[in-house]
Design a protein around this motif. Structure first.
Motif, PDB file in Angstrom:
ATOM      1  N   THR A 184       0.863  -1.178   0.000  1.00  0.00           N
ATOM      2  CA  THR A 184       0.000   0.000   0.000  1.00  0.00           C
ATOM      3  C   THR A 184       0.900   1.228   0.000  1.00  0.00           C
ATOM      4  N   CYS A 186       2.045   4.644   1.802  1.00  0.00           N
ATOM      5  CA  CYS A 186       1.997   5.306   3.107  1.00  0.00           C
ATOM      6  C   CYS A 186       1.635   6.786   2.939  1.00  0.00           C
ATOM      7  N   ARG A 272       8.719  -3.291   4.506  1.00  0.00           N
ATOM      8  CA  ARG A 272       7.361  -3.626   4.936  1.00  0.00           C
ATOM      9  C   ARG A 272       7.338  -5.054   5.461  1.00  0.00           C
ATOM     10  N   ASP A 274       5.026  -6.970   6.130  1.00  0.00           N
ATOM     11  CA  ASP A 274       4.006  -7.814   5.522  1.00  0.00           C
ATOM     12  C   ASP A 274       4.445  -8.401   4.188  1.00  0.00           C
ATOM     13  N   LYS A 305      -2.080   2.340  11.399  1.00  0.00           N
ATOM     14  CA  LYS A 305      -3.333   2.420  10.652  1.00  0.00           C
ATOM     15  C   LYS A 305      -3.513   3.816  10.059  1.00  0.00           C
ATOM     16  N   GLY A 308      -1.350   4.367   6.919  1.00  0.00           N
ATOM     17  CA  GLY A 308      -1.583   3.501   5.764  1.00  0.00           C
ATOM     18  C   GLY A 308      -0.679   2.286   5.676  1.00  0.00           C
ATOM     19  N   ARG A 309      -0.055   1.916   6.799  1.00  0.00           N
ATOM     20  CA  ARG A 309       0.743   0.685   6.806  1.00  0.00           C
ATOM     21  C   ARG A 309      -0.133  -0.432   7.369  1.00  0.00           C
ATOM     22  N   HIS A 310      -0.310  -1.482   6.588  1.00  0.00           N
ATOM     23  CA  HIS A 310      -1.300  -2.493   6.935  1.00  0.00           C
ATOM     24  C   HIS A 310      -0.739  -3.649   7.742  1.00  0.00           C
ATOM     25  N   HIS A 311       0.531  -3.599   8.090  1.00  0.00           N
ATOM     26  CA  HIS A 311       1.072  -4.651   8.951  1.00  0.00           C
ATOM     27  C   HIS A 311       0.778  -4.321  10.412  1.00  0.00           C
ATOM     28  N   THR A 312       0.910  -5.303  11.269  1.00  0.00           N
ATOM     29  CA  THR A 312       0.703  -5.093  12.696  1.00  0.00           C
ATOM     30  C   THR A 312       2.045  -4.978  13.411  1.00  0.00           C
TER      31      THR A 312
END
Length: 503
Positions: A184, A186, A272, A274, A305, A308-312
């Motif tokens: 995604t 950022c 990233r 992910d 969140k 815009g970073r979708h990893h945890t």
């Protein structure tokens, strides 16, 4: 803040005065005329008679008055531009001084608004200046604080320890390979990065062009006996592509580039979490690549969140341990100061989580409002730390890294950076990123290969820098990689004084 400038009639003054004004005021407008709506009037007067004598008076609407003066011997010059640059420098000097006096805000980087302060220190070293002479000159000429000059001194010393022949590498090159895909985009990012989902056709076409560039550039390097110092895979996120695609890419590198086993460092930006898998880490091991980045940016889930970073957070930690268990022995991690809704409490948490991992290097970035980023376009949506809190977070990073035996080894700044601070790379002994040193100190040519990759051609004798950039979007790159490869090779032939050959 509207600033009216009197006494300077050349439009070339506007940009440097605007940049300095931006250090003090979030919204700053500078005009070279009498502006009735101005909040403040800054009047310049100068004489040039063997020396430049520049004076300035700042008058506010409340009729407060601040003055500054500056004298400097006029250096010999050959062109009008060289003469003007000396005037511009003197104007910047007095302008910063009166703005500091008026606002009470001290700019620790002085009049510097460029991104590579340590280059100034290197110039003094190369000219034979002592540390004391370099320190005094930087303080006098640029109004840089002792604190920042001491930081520059530490970094330069560390760089020369990591690369003792740094000043002798002008006839070698480093290579940057840009892969423009990410899971995604950022919110703070302006890199050429495109969400990879559903774009496999475009990825395939891009990789075909990338292999072409690598192959032909490698042929040129081999034919002309040009050594490669470092290679850096960036983007985007280079680990967004599949393990099979990565495998073929590194195979191309080994087959195409000269003496790959002698390259001092090969880095793959796996920023990233992910995108990291065991299969991809196995590919890195297969090709003897063990320097990677796994970038948390923050250890607060709400922040990830928001940007815009979708990893945890847990995924970052798990992927770090996975990489470590699979033999990755030189891992960098990035943290960003000033992300939305983060202050000293959240940053302290990120540093504490970093303590549990202790990567070989930690890069501490300060948030920069880049013109084209989503965060800048919608700045009102993002609440960020003020100047004082940002500086406290930077101080926390300095104290934490010193406590855990990291030392600063490279530094760069950006326009519109929060608190007029800096980005600093810290590393454990002998774990510095050599590529980061090469790109920041501009000691050798960097050949950019791939989408959005910028080449920086540095003349081996004069040091003159010529920039050349590949297209930023994959479609344009896919249509023109042959043309851009040919152009770069022609520029390299001229740079290294090599008679052109057909490849």
């Amino acid at each position: 803040m509207n600033i009216s400038i009197l006494g300077l009639n050349d439009n070339r003054y506007i940009r440097p005065l605007q940049l300095i004004g931006n250090l003090f005021f979030e919204e700053c407008s500078v005009k070279l005329d009498k502006n009735e709506g101005a909040d403040v009037v800054v009047s310049f007067h100068y004489e040039v008679r063997g020396e430049i004598n520049m004076s300035v008076t700042l008058t506010t609407n409340e009729e407060e008055v601040f003055t500054a003066n500056y004298r400097k011997q006029l250096k010999a010059y050959e062109t009008e531009k060289e003469y003007f640059n000396q005037l511009k420098y003197a104007a910047s000097h007095v302008y910063l001084t009166v703005l500091q006096d008026w606002t009470g805000i001290i700019q620790k980087w002085g009049i510097l608004t460029g991104i590579r302060p340590t280059k100034l220190y290197h110039r003094h070293m190369m000219s034979g200046s002592s540390k004391e002479e370099a320190h005094q000159a930087l303080k006098r000429d640029y109004l840089i604080s002792d604190e920042k000059i001491n930081l520059m001194e530490k970094i330069v010393a560390r760089q020369l320890t990591a690369i003792p022949d740094l000043y002798e590498l002008k006839k070698e090159v480093s290579i940057y390979i840009g892969i423009p895909f990410c899971p995604t985009k950022c919110a703070y990012c302006t890199f050429p990065a495109y969400a990879i989902g559903g774009k496999q056709g475009r990825v395939d076409s891009f990789l075909a062009g990338l292999h072409y560039e690598m192959r032909h550039m490698g042929e040129w390097l081999k034919e002309n006996d040009i050594k490669v110092t470092t290679v850096y895979y960036g983007g985007g996120t280079p680990t967004s592509i599949t393990a099979e695609e990565m495998d073929l890419l590194y195979e191309e590198m080994v087959e195409s580039f000269p003496d790959v086993s002698q390259i001092r460092e090969i880095t793959v930006e796996a920023g990233r979490p992910d995108t990291i898998t065991a299969d991809k880490l196995n590919v890195l091991k297969k090709w003897n690549i063990d320097r990677i980045s796994i970038n948390p940016q923050s250890y607060t889930q709400e922040t990830l969140k928001a940007i815009g970073r979708h990893h945890t957070v847990e995924e970052t930690i798990d992927k770090f341990h996975l990489a470590r268990s699979m033999g990755m022995n030189n891992i960098n991690m990035d943290l960003i100061i000033g992300l939305p809704n983060e202050g000293t409490t959240e940053f302290a948490h990120s540093l504490n989580e970093t303590k549990q991992l202790l990567p070989e290097s930690l890069t501490v970035h300060t948030l920069s409002f880049k013109r084209a980023s989503e965060m800048t376009k919608n700045r009102q949506k993002y609440k960020v730390a003020d100047r004082e809190e940002a500086e406290r977070m930077m101080n926390m990073a300095e104290e934490w890294t010193a406590e855990h035996h990291y030392e600063p080894y490279y530094l760069y700044r950006q326009k519109n950076i929060l608190g007029n601070l800096e980005n600093v790379g810290y590393a454990l002994p002998k774990q510095e990123s050599l590529y980061n040193i090469m790109i920041m100190e501009e000691m050798q040519t960097i050949i950019g290969i791939g989408c959005g990759a910028a080449s920086k051609f540095i003349h081996p004798e004069t040091g003159k820098i010529t920039h050349f950039a590949n297209p930023k979007d994959p479609k344009s790159y896919n249509e023109s990689f042959v043309e851009y490869t040919d152009k770069k090779i022609a520029m390299l032939n001229e740079l290294f004084n090599i008679e052109a050959k057909s490849i």
